[in-house]
Design a protein around this motif. Structure first.
Motif, PDB file in Angstrom:
ATOM      1  N   MET A   1      36.835  29.353  33.918  1.00  0.00           N
ATOM      2  CA  MET A   1      36.963  31.467  33.448  1.00  0.00           C
ATOM      3  C   MET A   1      37.714  31.288  33.043  1.00  0.00           C
ATOM      4  O   MET A   1      38.932  30.749  32.703  1.00  0.00           O
ATOM      5  CB  MET A   1      37.598  31.409  34.920  1.00  0.00           C
ATOM      6  N   GLU A   2      38.400  32.400  31.242  1.00  0.00           N
ATOM      7  CA  GLU A   2      39.501  32.586  31.464  1.00  0.00           C
ATOM      8  C   GLU A   2      40.078  33.961  30.442  1.00  0.00           C
ATOM      9  O   GLU A   2      38.606  34.454  31.081  1.00  0.00           O
ATOM     10  CB  GLU A   2      39.079  31.599  29.258  1.00  0.00           C
ATOM     11  N   ILE A   3      40.943  34.469  30.226  1.00  0.00           N
ATOM     12  CA  ILE A   3      40.842  35.967  30.014  1.00  0.00           C
ATOM     13  C   ILE A   3      41.004  35.550  28.141  1.00  0.00           C
ATOM     14  O   ILE A   3      41.724  34.532  28.004  1.00  0.00           O
ATOM     15  CB  ILE A   3      42.650  35.731  30.582  1.00  0.00           C
ATOM     16  N   GLN A   4      40.291  36.668  27.821  1.00  0.00           N
ATOM     17  CA  GLN A   4      40.028  37.060  26.622  1.00  0.00           C
ATOM     18  C   GLN A   4      41.313  37.925  26.124  1.00  0.00           C
ATOM     19  O   GLN A   4      40.601  39.766  26.696  1.00  0.00           O
ATOM     20  CB  GLN A   4      38.802  36.870  25.976  1.00  0.00           C
TER      21      GLN A   4
ATOM     22  N   MET B   1      47.835  37.619  37.818  1.00  0.00           N
ATOM     23  CA  MET B   1      47.628  36.100  38.325  1.00  0.00           C
ATOM     24  C   MET B   1      47.684  36.116  39.751  1.00  0.00           C
ATOM     25  O   MET B   1      47.203  35.411  40.314  1.00  0.00           O
ATOM     26  CB  MET B   1      47.789  35.000  37.277  1.00  0.00           C
TER      27      MET B   1
ATOM     28  N   THR C   1      47.960  38.739  41.465  1.00  0.00           N
ATOM     29  CA  THR C   1      46.770  39.559  42.773  1.00  0.00           C
ATOM     30  C   THR C   1      45.107  39.538  42.193  1.00  0.00           C
ATOM     31  O   THR C   1      44.649  39.611  42.900  1.00  0.00           O
ATOM     32  CB  THR C   1      47.383  41.452  42.301  1.00  0.00           C
ATOM     33  N   GLY C   2      44.890  38.764  41.175  1.00  0.00           N
ATOM     34  CA  GLY C   2      43.676  38.974  40.870  1.00  0.00           C
ATOM     35  C   GLY C   2      43.521  40.115  40.445  1.00  0.00           C
ATOM     36  O   GLY C   2      41.825  40.205  40.050  1.00  0.00           O
TER      37      GLY C   2
ATOM     38  N   LEU D   1      39.635  40.645  39.255  1.00  0.00           N
ATOM     39  CA  LEU D   1      38.770  40.088  38.741  1.00  0.00           C
ATOM     40  C   LEU D   1      37.652  38.921  38.730  1.00  0.00           C
ATOM     41  O   LEU D   1      37.544  38.442  39.200  1.00  0.00           O
ATOM     42  CB  LEU D   1      40.440  38.714  37.972  1.00  0.00           C
ATOM     43  N   ARG D   2      36.733  39.069  37.900  1.00  0.00           N
ATOM     44  CA  ARG D   2      35.437  39.015  37.975  1.00  0.00           C
ATOM     45  C   ARG D   2      34.839  38.252  37.036  1.00  0.00           C
ATOM     46  O   ARG D   2      35.095  39.218  35.274  1.00  0.00           O
ATOM     47  CB  ARG D   2      34.642  39.925  39.139  1.00  0.00           C
ATOM     48  N   PRO D   3      34.247  37.602  36.723  1.00  0.00           N
ATOM     49  CA  PRO D   3      33.071  37.506  34.982  1.00  0.00           C
ATOM     50  C   PRO D   3      33.060  38.387  34.569  1.00  0.00           C
ATOM     51  O   PRO D   3      32.021  38.869  35.237  1.00  0.00           O
ATOM     52  CB  PRO D   3      32.220  35.433  35.379  1.00  0.00           C
TER      53      PRO D   3
ATOM     54  N   VAL E   1      36.717  38.600  31.126  1.00  0.00           N
ATOM     55  CA  VAL E   1      37.407  38.096  31.953  1.00  0.00           C
ATOM     56  C   VAL E   1      36.547  37.506  31.528  1.00  0.00           C
ATOM     57  O   VAL E   1      35.272  38.130  31.505  1.00  0.00           O
ATOM     58  CB  VAL E   1      37.163  37.639  33.336  1.00  0.00           C
TER      59      VAL E   1
END
Lengths: 242, 242
Positions: B1-4, B97, B99-100, B145-147, B214
């Motif tokens: 998983m990565e943040i873009q 990050m 609280t997600g 946050l979810r993919p 995400v």
């Protein structure tokens, strides 16, 4: 003609957080500055230090303060607030569109590499870390922007990569082996990959690389910024359960 | 998983400088925030406004201030310093990050687009521009946050692209036509390219696009940042003569 900036960084093995901070800011008179700060020790305490130092420098640069003054101010700030007991290493790389120059300010042991007039050289004059001694000043080099000009800065973890694991990396030799037509992104990624390899995939220090390059062509008038950051497992491990 | 995170921006035709400011900062408790400010009017005066507003918000976010408070502070600051006579539109997109969550704060007429649960929707509740009326607050939406989760913000130049040139762009329809596997970079570039096309290559306003996504996979633990900016002709035109 375009300015290319690339950053790649990874935390010391088995720490959740890099002690290095890299921040970027648009300069009010045109151009961009990137600040790399390597705080003393690693993990959370180093992160706190590198973060406040980088923020101080960045906020001054954002207000149009010249690089040398921003570096001196970051030093004074750290020294005042930590009583001269905590040090940090700092590099500021700037493209100043007003003067048409690349400005390199070093308060580091590790050198900065410069590609100019078709060859690489080290900027490695002695330059004290900030935060300890009174009136510390940066070593500053200013170079006219020309196509192909490039500056490569990194934290000491990269400079010393492999030192305790069977053979230290020679960063200068490495960049000399790359095609000079590579963009900043490829330089940053390849240098970090080699440093990681020397550290057997488990870096004993935070590793950060910053590359600024003057590309010979601009494809359009668009400004672009991209960033990717990994999501920590503690977060996505909870996702499948929800 | 990565943040873009991806940003693409271009100035109004025949102005040297975009009146929009986009700044990015690492959040001290993990994650990233991007602030997009569209200052009233265009050119240098808009740039000055958007710059001070963005700097105020960014410096607070860098200190760990929550997004809603940073937006309110930026409003109060602008209103105090310009006597309630100058307005700006502002979007803050954050990945927190701790609280997600993805946090979207709007003080804009234009909506923010969100892709969640396999469909696109508009966040378009009324939200006042900052700087004018007392106690202006942002419209805030917080999403886990979810993919695949994605948020797309832009300046009103993008939202109104083509309006006076034969047909306004429908940004929602546009993003619905993209494959959802595209990364943030491709979304930002394609939306800007379409807006430019609607403006016949000569935008009548500054155009800025910001995308946070995400990504379902992280290739490694490396954080990366890239930036490219065109060098203005007044600079490189002097190079061949020296």
């Amino acid at each position: 003609m375009e300015i290319q900036l690339a950053v790649a960084k990874i935390a010391k093995y088995a720490t959740s957080e890099s002690g290095d901070t890299v921040e970027v800011v648009e300069r009010p008179h045109g151009g961009v500055s990137v600040v790399l700060v390597d705080g003393q020790r690693s993990g959370r305490s180093a992160k706190n230090i590198s973060n406040v130092v980088a923020r101080k420098a960045i906020s001054l640069l954002a207000e149009g303060v010249r690089d040398g003054a921003a570096a001196r101010a970051a030093h004074d700030y750290l020294r005042t607030h930590r009583g001269g007991k905590v040090s940090a290493e700092m590099i500021i790389l700037s493209v100043d569109m007003e003067t048409g120059t690349l400005v390199i300010s070093r308060n580091t042991q590790a050198p900065v590499l410069v590609f100019e007039h078709n060859s690489w050289r080290l900027l490695d004059e002695p330059a004290s870390a900030i935060g300890i001694r009174p009136r510390t000043r940066p070593q500053i080099v200013e170079l006219p922007l020309r196509p192909g000009l490039m500056a490569v800065g990194f934290s000491d973890g990269v400079w010393a990569a492999g030192e305790n694991k069977g053979g230290r990396m020679d960063v200068l030799e490495l960049v000399q082996s790359f095609p000079t037509t590579l963009g900043a992104r490829a330089y940053a990624d390849d240098i970090l990959a080699h440093a990681l390899q020397r550290e057997k995939g488990r870096p004993s220090d935070d590793l950060s690389v910053v590359v600024l390059r003057v590309g010979p062509m601009a494809h359009d008038d668009v400004r672009r910024l991209s960033m990717t950051l990994p999501v920590p497992p503690r977060l996505y491990n909870t996702w499948s359960q929800s």
